[in-house]
Design a protein around this motif. Structure first.
Motif, PDB file in Angstrom:
ATOM      1  N   TYR A   1      -8.356  43.486 135.871  1.00  0.00           N
ATOM      2  CA  TYR A   1      -9.254  42.411 135.526  1.00  0.00           C
ATOM      3  C   TYR A   1     -10.542  42.963 135.114  1.00  0.00           C
ATOM      4  CZ  TYR A   1      -6.205  39.466 138.481  1.00  0.00           C
ATOM      5  OH  TYR A   1      -5.042  38.957 139.008  1.00  0.00           O
ATOM      6  N   GLU A   2     -11.348  43.838 135.835  1.00  0.00           N
ATOM      7  CA  GLU A   2     -12.625  44.400 135.621  1.00  0.00           C
ATOM      8  C   GLU A   2     -12.626  44.981 134.382  1.00  0.00           C
ATOM      9  OE1 GLU A   2     -15.919  46.839 137.334  1.00  0.00           O
ATOM     10  OE2 GLU A   2     -14.534  46.359 138.724  1.00  0.00           O
ATOM     11  N   ALA A   3     -11.602  45.970 134.166  1.00  0.00           N
ATOM     12  CA  ALA A   3     -11.487  46.584 132.653  1.00  0.00           C
ATOM     13  C   ALA A   3     -11.412  45.928 131.578  1.00  0.00           C
ATOM     14  CB  ALA A   3     -10.396  47.799 132.707  1.00  0.00           C
ATOM     15  N   PHE A   4     -10.761  44.746 131.665  1.00  0.00           N
ATOM     16  CA  PHE A   4     -10.236  43.807 130.875  1.00  0.00           C
ATOM     17  C   PHE A   4     -11.478  42.945 130.376  1.00  0.00           C
ATOM     18  CE2 PHE A   4      -9.338  39.178 130.174  1.00  0.00           C
ATOM     19  CZ  PHE A   4      -8.728  39.341 128.890  1.00  0.00           C
ATOM     20  N   PHE A   5     -12.139  42.426 131.280  1.00  0.00           N
ATOM     21  CA  PHE A   5     -13.701  41.736 131.152  1.00  0.00           C
ATOM     22  C   PHE A   5     -14.765  42.754 130.608  1.00  0.00           C
ATOM     23  CE2 PHE A   5     -12.047  38.830 134.439  1.00  0.00           C
ATOM     24  CZ  PHE A   5     -11.768  37.648 133.446  1.00  0.00           C
ATOM     25  N   MET A   6     -14.728  44.346 130.610  1.00  0.00           N
ATOM     26  CA  MET A   6     -15.606  44.712 130.150  1.00  0.00           C
ATOM     27  C   MET A   6     -15.297  45.222 128.883  1.00  0.00           C
ATOM     28  SD  MET A   6     -16.732  47.206 133.770  1.00  0.00           S
ATOM     29  CE  MET A   6     -17.825  47.956 132.602  1.00  0.00           C
ATOM     30  N   SER A   7     -14.140  45.092 128.520  1.00  0.00           N
ATOM     31  CA  SER A   7     -13.713  45.544 126.977  1.00  0.00           C
ATOM     32  C   SER A   7     -14.203  44.928 125.937  1.00  0.00           C
ATOM     33  CB  SER A   7     -12.083  45.570 126.861  1.00  0.00           C
ATOM     34  OG  SER A   7     -11.777  44.259 127.077  1.00  0.00           O
ATOM     35  N   GLU A   8     -14.636  45.239 124.927  1.00  0.00           N
ATOM     36  CA  GLU A   8     -15.112  44.818 123.759  1.00  0.00           C
ATOM     37  C   GLU A   8     -14.312  43.643 122.984  1.00  0.00           C
ATOM     38  OE1 GLU A   8     -17.020  47.589 121.061  1.00  0.00           O
ATOM     39  OE2 GLU A   8     -18.373  48.208 122.551  1.00  0.00           O
ATOM     40  N   ASN A   9     -12.788  43.909 123.280  1.00  0.00           N
ATOM     41  CA  ASN A   9     -12.094  43.341 122.500  1.00  0.00           C
ATOM     42  C   ASN A   9     -10.741  42.901 123.622  1.00  0.00           C
ATOM     43  OD1 ASN A   9      -9.522  42.333 120.823  1.00  0.00           O
ATOM     44  ND2 ASN A   9     -10.915  42.908 119.118  1.00  0.00           N
ATOM     45  N   TRP A  10     -10.866  41.661 124.094  1.00  0.00           N
ATOM     46  CA  TRP A  10     -10.007  41.611 125.011  1.00  0.00           C
ATOM     47  C   TRP A  10      -8.480  41.564 124.894  1.00  0.00           C
ATOM     48  CZ3 TRP A  10     -12.486  36.737 128.371  1.00  0.00           C
ATOM     49  CH2 TRP A  10     -13.560  37.064 128.827  1.00  0.00           C
ATOM     50  N   MET A  11      -8.245  40.940 123.532  1.00  0.00           N
ATOM     51  CA  MET A  11      -6.922  40.862 123.045  1.00  0.00           C
ATOM     52  C   MET A  11      -6.341  42.370 122.664  1.00  0.00           C
ATOM     53  SD  MET A  11      -5.015  38.514 122.417  1.00  0.00           S
ATOM     54  CE  MET A  11      -6.338  37.009 122.200  1.00  0.00           C
ATOM     55  N   ASN A  12      -7.210  43.131 122.150  1.00  0.00           N
ATOM     56  CA  ASN A  12      -6.599  44.391 122.033  1.00  0.00           C
ATOM     57  C   ASN A  12      -6.267  45.172 123.356  1.00  0.00           C
ATOM     58  OD1 ASN A  12      -6.992  44.239 119.158  1.00  0.00           O
ATOM     59  ND2 ASN A  12      -8.794  45.319 119.021  1.00  0.00           N
ATOM     60  N   PHE A  13      -7.034  44.977 124.331  1.00  0.00           N
ATOM     61  CA  PHE A  13      -6.846  45.502 125.468  1.00  0.00           C
ATOM     62  C   PHE A  13      -5.682  44.801 126.209  1.00  0.00           C
ATOM     63  CE2 PHE A  13      -7.199  45.648 130.214  1.00  0.00           C
ATOM     64  CZ  PHE A  13      -7.824  46.915 130.572  1.00  0.00           C
ATOM     65  N   ALA A  14      -5.369  43.784 126.320  1.00  0.00           N
ATOM     66  CA  ALA A  14      -4.226  43.058 126.561  1.00  0.00           C
ATOM     67  C   ALA A  14      -2.977  43.516 125.977  1.00  0.00           C
ATOM     68  CB  ALA A  14      -4.046  41.512 126.606  1.00  0.00           C
ATOM     69  N   LEU A  15      -3.109  43.673 124.770  1.00  0.00           N
ATOM     70  CA  LEU A  15      -1.871  44.260 124.002  1.00  0.00           C
ATOM     71  C   LEU A  15      -1.439  45.424 124.466  1.00  0.00           C
ATOM     72  CD1 LEU A  15      -2.658  42.838 120.314  1.00  0.00           C
ATOM     73  CD2 LEU A  15      -0.324  42.053 121.917  1.00  0.00           C
ATOM     74  N   ALA A  16      -2.563  46.503 124.543  1.00  0.00           N
ATOM     75  CA  ALA A  16      -2.336  47.615 125.051  1.00  0.00           C
ATOM     76  C   ALA A  16      -1.635  47.875 126.366  1.00  0.00           C
ATOM     77  CB  ALA A  16      -3.604  48.355 125.123  1.00  0.00           C
ATOM     78  N   GLN A  17      -1.482  46.626 127.322  1.00  0.00           N
ATOM     79  CA  GLN A  17      -0.745  46.741 128.571  1.00  0.00           C
ATOM     80  C   GLN A  17       0.499  46.236 128.541  1.00  0.00           C
ATOM     81  OE1 GLN A  17      -3.161  48.188 130.833  1.00  0.00           O
ATOM     82  NE2 GLN A  17      -4.381  48.178 129.321  1.00  0.00           N
ATOM     83  N   LEU A  18       1.023  45.286 127.288  1.00  0.00           N
ATOM     84  CA  LEU A  18       2.039  44.912 127.333  1.00  0.00           C
ATOM     85  C   LEU A  18       3.219  46.111 127.196  1.00  0.00           C
ATOM     86  CD1 LEU A  18       3.362  42.099 127.206  1.00  0.00           C
ATOM     87  CD2 LEU A  18       3.159  42.340 124.769  1.00  0.00           C
ATOM     88  N   GLY A  19       4.314  46.029 127.732  1.00  0.00           N
ATOM     89  CA  GLY A  19       5.501  46.809 127.783  1.00  0.00           C
ATOM     90  C   GLY A  19       5.737  47.822 128.938  1.00  0.00           C
ATOM     91  N   GLY A  20       5.874  49.062 128.494  1.00  0.00           N
ATOM     92  CA  GLY A  20       6.026  50.169 129.595  1.00  0.00           C
ATOM     93  C   GLY A  20       7.520  50.221 129.837  1.00  0.00           C
ATOM     94  N   LYS A  21       7.674  50.722 130.964  1.00  0.00           N
ATOM     95  CA  LYS A  21       9.132  51.154 131.450  1.00  0.00           C
ATOM     96  C   LYS A  21       9.878  50.044 131.948  1.00  0.00           C
ATOM     97  CE  LYS A  21       7.846  55.811 131.775  1.00  0.00           C
ATOM     98  NZ  LYS A  21       7.666  57.183 132.925  1.00  0.00           N
ATOM     99  N   GLU A  22       9.225  48.858 132.549  1.00  0.00           N
ATOM    100  CA  GLU A  22       9.951  47.924 133.156  1.00  0.00           C
ATOM    101  C   GLU A  22      10.745  47.272 132.057  1.00  0.00           C
ATOM    102  OE1 GLU A  22      10.269  47.680 136.544  1.00  0.00           O
ATOM    103  OE2 GLU A  22       8.882  49.342 136.744  1.00  0.00           O
ATOM    104  N   LYS A  23      11.756  46.375 132.542  1.00  0.00           N
ATOM    105  CA  LYS A  23      12.633  45.619 131.718  1.00  0.00           C
ATOM    106  C   LYS A  23      12.096  44.282 131.747  1.00  0.00           C
ATOM    107  CE  LYS A  23      17.174  47.839 133.111  1.00  0.00           C
ATOM    108  NZ  LYS A  23      18.190  47.495 133.494  1.00  0.00           N
ATOM    109  N   THR A  24      12.522  43.566 130.474  1.00  0.00           N
ATOM    110  CA  THR A  24      11.937  42.362 130.301  1.00  0.00           C
ATOM    111  C   THR A  24      12.703  41.342 131.288  1.00  0.00           C
ATOM    112  OG1 THR A  24      11.136  42.866 128.095  1.00  0.00           O
ATOM    113  CG2 THR A  24      11.585  40.510 128.660  1.00  0.00           C
ATOM    114  N   GLY A  25      12.291  40.385 131.646  1.00  0.00           N
ATOM    115  CA  GLY A  25      13.124  39.670 132.538  1.00  0.00           C
ATOM    116  C   GLY A  25      12.949  39.405 133.994  1.00  0.00           C
ATOM    117  N   GLU A  26      12.014  40.362 134.643  1.00  0.00           N
ATOM    118  CA  GLU A  26      11.618  40.329 135.792  1.00  0.00           C
ATOM    119  C   GLU A  26      10.387  39.515 135.859  1.00  0.00           C
ATOM    120  OE1 GLU A  26      13.350  41.541 138.407  1.00  0.00           O
ATOM    121  OE2 GLU A  26      14.945  42.037 137.185  1.00  0.00           O
TER     122      GLU A  26
END
Length: 324
Positions: free
Chosen positions: A114-139
């Motif tokens: 949360y804190e890093a998200f709110f402190m970022s200059e562009n919340w959308m870019n920050f959020a998109l950078a968090q999406l994905g990873g190694k976990e499977k979609t569906g959980e």
């Protein structure tokens, strides 16, 4: 109504749910009870926290109905063609709007930043950078703020403008709800002050002016009850179809699960058999809809850490008092 039982209810609210600012009960479209606490009155809006998500669900349904969004099975990246993807990153490419609505999209974080998200200059870019990873979609992974913000970007891109303007034209105005403008929260102090100021109204916005899908909306108890009645009536308001009936039906049935809890499209499913569902936010903000009993119960509350469960208050005390 049994005045003695109402007095007992209000004593329980004062002692065990002291951050409550209003409880409103409506049955068969008629108001049965409305009372205010903590110095609030009918014209005071409250930050409803994650109740915002259920309102945003309605906006997605409207956008699909109007052709702005083709389908909830469109991938998120269709709306962000310039999004940079790391080499070998495949998961993010397959995440759909449906995954976002059902909280089954994967993220790279273990704990929502949360804190890093709110402190970022562009919340959308920050959020998109968090999406994905190694976990499977569906959980089921509940995204209170960061991931959910991506849905805001999807709607803003699809509608080609302000989310608040889109919501005002297609959702708020038909219901007679006024959300006057964006609420700017530039610092942590401003954020905290706005959440506890009963004269604040509007919808929070990120640095680029995008209204969050997951939080930030200020509503009066009357507004909350209107939204509940709209859904109880299958998306109709005085005969006008505001939210598509099919979308209301799909949104309020189980689409994903988190343990014993069921989730629709940004709505919590309390009892699928009885068709009871709710929009729920921090502090105990609730729009509770019991289709079988034709009831809408709205609770507005101020934020309180570890606030006591309002669904228990509703089912144990409020609903039995007004159901018959």
């Amino acid at each position: 109504m049994d005045q003695k039982k109402i007095t007992q209810l209000e004593q329980i609210i004062d002692s065990e749910y002291s951050n409550t600012v209003c409880i409103a009960v409506q049955k068969n479209g008629k108001p049965l009870y409305e009372n205010y606490f903590n110095g609030y009155a009918a014209n005071n809006a409250t930050h409803v926290y994650s109740v915002t998500k259920s309102v945003f669900s309605a906006l997605i349904g409207i956008a699909i109905d109007k052709g702005y969004i083709k389908s909830i099975d469109q991938t998120v990246l269709e709306f962000f063609p310039d999004c940079l993807i790391s080499e070998g990153e495949e998961t993010i490419q397959h995440v759909t709007i449906r995954d976002m609505l059902t909280m089954t999209a994967p993220y790279k974080y273990d704990s929502e930043p949360y804190e890093a998200f709110f402190m970022s200059e562009n919340w959308m870019n920050f959020a998109l950078a968090q999406l994905g990873g190694k976990e499977k979609t569906g959980e089921f992974v509940y995204s209170a703020i960061v991931g959910t913000h991506i849905l805001s970007g999807v709607l803003a891109k699809a509608a080609g403008g302000s989310i608040l303007d889109f919501a005002a034209e297609n959702f708020f105005s038909p219901l007679g709800i006024t959300v006057p403008g964006n609420v700017e929260l530039r610092t942590k102090e401003e954020h905290i002050a706005a959440m506890t100021d009963k004269n604040t109204s509007g919808w929070a916005a990120d640095p680029q002016g995008i209204n969050p899908a997951g939080w930030g909306l200020f509503l009066t108890p009357s507004d909350m009850t209107k939204i509940g009645q709209l859904y109880l009536d299958g998306g109709k308001w005085y005969g006008k179809q505001v939210v598509p009936a099919w979308w209301v039906a799909e949104s309020t049935r189980t689409q994903s699960r988190w343990g014993d809890l069921s989730y629709g499209f940004l709505w919590w499913i309390i009892d699928e058999k009885e068709h009871i569902y709710a929009a729920m936010g921090d502090g105990g903000n609730v729009i509770y809809i019991n289709t079988r009993k034709n009831m809408v119960i709205s609770i507005a509350a101020l934020f309180a850490p570890d606030a006591k469960d309002r669904i228990g208050l509703i089912t144990e005390y409020i609903e039995p008092l007004f159901a018959d």
